[in-house]
Write an enzyme that holds these catalytic residues in place. Structure first.
Site, PDB file in Angstrom:
ATOM      1  N   CYS A 163       1.196  -1.136  -0.081  1.00 27.05           N
ATOM      2  CA  CYS A 163       0.260   0.090  -0.003  1.00 27.05           C
ATOM      3  C   CYS A 163       0.832   1.319  -0.353  1.00 27.05           C
ATOM      4  O   CYS A 163       1.456   1.432   0.995  1.00 27.05           O
ATOM      5  CB  CYS A 163      -0.825   0.121   0.965  1.00 27.05           C
ATOM      6  SG  CYS A 163      -1.593   1.917   1.288  1.00 27.05           S
ATOM      7  N   ARG A 215       0.507   4.136   3.144  1.00 30.42           N
ATOM      8  CA  ARG A 215      -0.090   4.029   4.578  1.00 30.42           C
ATOM      9  C   ARG A 215      -0.040   5.472   5.061  1.00 30.42           C
ATOM     10  O   ARG A 215       0.242   5.423   6.920  1.00 30.42           O
ATOM     11  CB  ARG A 215       0.601   3.060   4.941  1.00 30.42           C
ATOM     12  CG  ARG A 215       0.777   1.886   4.089  1.00 30.42           C
ATOM     13  CD  ARG A 215       1.786   0.649   4.752  1.00 30.42           C
ATOM     14  NE  ARG A 215       3.066   0.942   3.782  1.00 30.42           N
ATOM     15  CZ  ARG A 215       3.773  -0.160   2.995  1.00 30.42           C
ATOM     16  NH1 ARG A 215       4.044  -0.584   4.850  1.00 30.42           N
ATOM     17  NH2 ARG A 215       4.549  -0.320   1.966  1.00 30.42           N
ATOM     18  N   TRP A 221      -9.264   5.571   0.008  1.00 22.42           N
ATOM     19  CA  TRP A 221     -10.212   5.628  -1.163  1.00 22.42           C
ATOM     20  C   TRP A 221      -8.573   6.127  -2.511  1.00 22.42           C
ATOM     21  O   TRP A 221      -7.516   5.126  -2.143  1.00 22.42           O
ATOM     22  CB  TRP A 221      -9.669   7.217  -1.176  1.00 22.42           C
ATOM     23  CG  TRP A 221      -8.603   8.090  -0.692  1.00 22.42           C
ATOM     24  CD1 TRP A 221      -7.530   8.214  -1.347  1.00 22.42           C
ATOM     25  CD2 TRP A 221      -8.514   8.404   1.065  1.00 22.42           C
ATOM     26  NE1 TRP A 221      -6.900   9.293  -0.760  1.00 22.42           N
ATOM     27  CE2 TRP A 221      -7.612   9.567   0.518  1.00 22.42           C
ATOM     28  CE3 TRP A 221      -9.167   8.968   2.017  1.00 22.42           C
ATOM     29  CZ2 TRP A 221      -6.764   9.460   1.701  1.00 22.42           C
ATOM     30  CZ3 TRP A 221      -8.682   8.970   2.730  1.00 22.42           C
ATOM     31  CH2 TRP A 221      -6.992  10.080   2.817  1.00 22.42           C
ATOM     32  N   GLU A 267      -5.318   3.565 -10.215  1.00 21.04           N
ATOM     33  CA  GLU A 267      -5.611   1.485  -9.899  1.00 21.04           C
ATOM     34  C   GLU A 267      -7.338   1.977 -10.782  1.00 21.04           C
ATOM     35  O   GLU A 267      -7.319   0.468 -11.030  1.00 21.04           O
ATOM     36  CB  GLU A 267      -6.403   1.842  -8.809  1.00 21.04           C
ATOM     37  CG  GLU A 267      -4.993   1.891  -7.713  1.00 21.04           C
ATOM     38  CD  GLU A 267      -5.820   2.189  -6.031  1.00 21.04           C
ATOM     39  OE1 GLU A 267      -6.265   1.156  -5.181  1.00 21.04           O
ATOM     40  OE2 GLU A 267      -6.215   3.016  -5.429  1.00 21.04           O
TER      41      GLU A 267
HETATM   42  N1  ARG Z   1      -6.487  -1.942  -6.734  1.00 26.09           N
HETATM   43  C1  ARG Z   1      -7.659  -2.166  -6.083  1.00 26.09           C
HETATM   44  C2  ARG Z   1      -9.134  -1.418  -7.420  1.00 26.09           C
HETATM   45  O1  ARG Z   1      -8.859  -1.585  -8.753  1.00 26.09           O
HETATM   46  C3  ARG Z   1      -8.096  -1.636  -5.088  1.00 26.09           C
HETATM   47  C4  ARG Z   1      -6.969  -1.375  -3.392  1.00 26.09           C
HETATM   48  C5  ARG Z   1      -6.695  -0.560  -2.785  1.00 26.09           C
HETATM   49  N2  ARG Z   1      -6.938   0.376  -3.307  1.00 26.09           N
HETATM   50  C6  ARG Z   1      -7.073   1.273  -2.268  1.00 26.09           C
HETATM   51  N3  ARG Z   1      -6.821   2.457  -2.713  1.00 26.09           N
HETATM   52  N4  ARG Z   1      -7.702   1.462  -1.228  1.00 26.09           N
HETATM   53  O2  ARG Z   1     -10.735  -2.100  -7.519  1.00 26.09           O
END
Ligand code: ARG
Length: 416
Positions: free
Chosen positions: A106, A109, A280, A285
């Site tokens: 992560c 953090r 968030w 991602e």
């Molecule tokens: N990578 C994952 C997704 O696209 C989420 C993982 C957690 N991500 C976060 N920002 N807490 O759905």
């Protein structure tokens, strides 16, 4: 640990459904496994060692002046007697926050200490777990100002296994194989989706690209149960681009809150397999991975075509250019809708601040370069240009192979 649970009755496929419930719970007399710990003395010793290590950490960081010895002695006796122990609410909160802090994958953090912990350890039946998960989604969304949050359900104990949530995240989109070989929706969840259809889930009449899958909660007594998410729990952002007007016509969207729901939280030798947590999103991602990966929504060729890029030659870097616009659309749309999101440049800098703080506190900060470096413009971010400790630390979150299998393939069940 080798714990022989009694086989749970497999739930029949019942047609009748209560409000929000896909499949009714079978009427049955609860048959719990016989009480009494069945741990070997080696197992007991392992739990005791983990508990002691955790309690010392808890004391060092939270009550450096106090004495933890009486608490440790009581916990060791409790483990001797029952094979496990019950965290105080303060220990639970600290443990969950440190699990986040220790999570090597992560980048976000810096805010580990702000994690809100919902102590739901008294909750263990499937319907109640699902209801609290929906509350989690609403509370964490918080009108767009997303709150990092974890809901901790009943722990695994020698007398009773904890509930399991099958889904990788509370909100995931279905993927459907069409007869012509095409896929509608999220290809990652093709297996999961078809298994849930086998188990009685009725997808919308016309399969869509963003159909929210039902939540599957399994307990030893009830077997896997399916629950449709209420609309009030599912907040999504429709995607548009700050300049390219046609982008909105693609009809893309994504959910606001990523709540990982199939990891096992481990604190001081106690396992919490059902402990969904969220932060968030970082834009990449969604924009780079979920919408861009060729085994996910694979939208780069379509965006490039609409942009009128020359796709006849890789050297035009049409993929890179389209991918950047996809990512701009994600960041722009979340911001325009007042939903928390971060970009990879900002988040990389924050991560280095986090590393510095951890170092100053005299702690190791495990980090996995392959996960920390963002999937676009890696070398433009400072996290690219260094290396990290990669040493597992507990408390932490763990992705068990059987849980990962359930999250992708919809089974096999944990208790059979
Ligand atoms: N990578 C994952 C997704 O696209 C989420 C993982 C957690 N991500 C976060 N920002 N807490 O759905």
């Amino acid at each position: 640990m080798s714990l022989a649970w009694r086989k749970a009755p497999r739930t029949g496929r019942l047609a009748s459904a209560g409000p929000g419930r896909v499949r009714a719970r079978r009427d049955h007399t609860v048959s719990r496994p016989a009480p009494g710990p069945r741990l070997s003395s080696a197992d007991i010793a392992r739990v005791q060692a983990a508990a002691e290590e955790f309690l010392l950490l808890f004391q060092t960081e939270t009550h450096p002046a106090g004495s933890i010895e009486p608490r440790i002695a009581a916990v060791l006796r409790e483990i001797e007697r029952t094979g496990t122990y019950w965290h105080t609410p303060e220990e639970l909160t600290f443990g969950a926050r440190v699990a986040w802090r220790n999570n090597a994958r992560c980048i976000g953090r810096l805010y580990w200490h702000s994690l809100q912990v919902r102590d739901l350890r008294a909750v263990s039946d499937a319907g109640a777990v699902a209801t609290h998960c929906f509350d989690h989604l609403r509370t964490a969304h918080n009108g767009g100002k997303i709150r990092p949050m974890i809901s901790i359900f009943a722990p695994e104990t020698p007398t009773r296994p904890a509930p399991r949530i099958w889904n990788e995240q509370l909100i995931r989109y279905a993927g459907y194989d069409l007869p012509d070989g095409l896929v509608v929706g999220d290809p990652r969840y093709r297996g999961f989706t078809s298994e849930l259809i086998q188990r009685g889930w009725q997808p919308p009449d016309r399969p869509g690209s963003f159909d929210v899958l039902p939540l599957v909660v399994e307990t030893v007594e009830e077997g896997p149960q399916l629950f449709q998410l209420p609309g009030s729990a599912v907040h999504e952002v429709a995607l548009e681009h700050p300049e390219l007007a046609w982008f909105a016509d693609l009809g893309l969207r994504w959910h606001a809150v990523p709540v990982i729901s199939n990891n096992r939280l481990v604190i001081g030798g106690v396992s919490y397999p059902a402990a969904p947590f969220n932060g968030w999103y970082m834009g990449t991602e969604i924009g780079a991975r979920n919408l861009g990966d060729s085994d996910r929504y694979a939208l780069v060729p379509e965006v490039a075509a609409r942009m009128g890029l020359d796709t006849s030659n890789e050297a035009t870097l049409w993929r890179d250019r389209a991918l950047i616009e996809l990512n701009r659309a994600v960041l722009h749309s979340f911001q325009a809708n007042g939903v928390s999101i971060t970009d990879h440049h900002t988040e990389s800098r924050r991560f280095l601040i986090h590393l510095e703080r951890e170092e100053r506190a005299g702690r190791k900060c495990p980090a996995d370069w392959t996960w920390i470096v963002p999937p676009v413009s890696g070398s433009q971010t400072p996290v690219f240009h260094r290396h990290y400790d990669l040493e597992d630390q507990v408390p932490n979150f763990f992705a068990d192979p059987d849980a990962s299998r359930r999250g992708l393939h919809g089974g096999p069940p944990a208790f059979r």
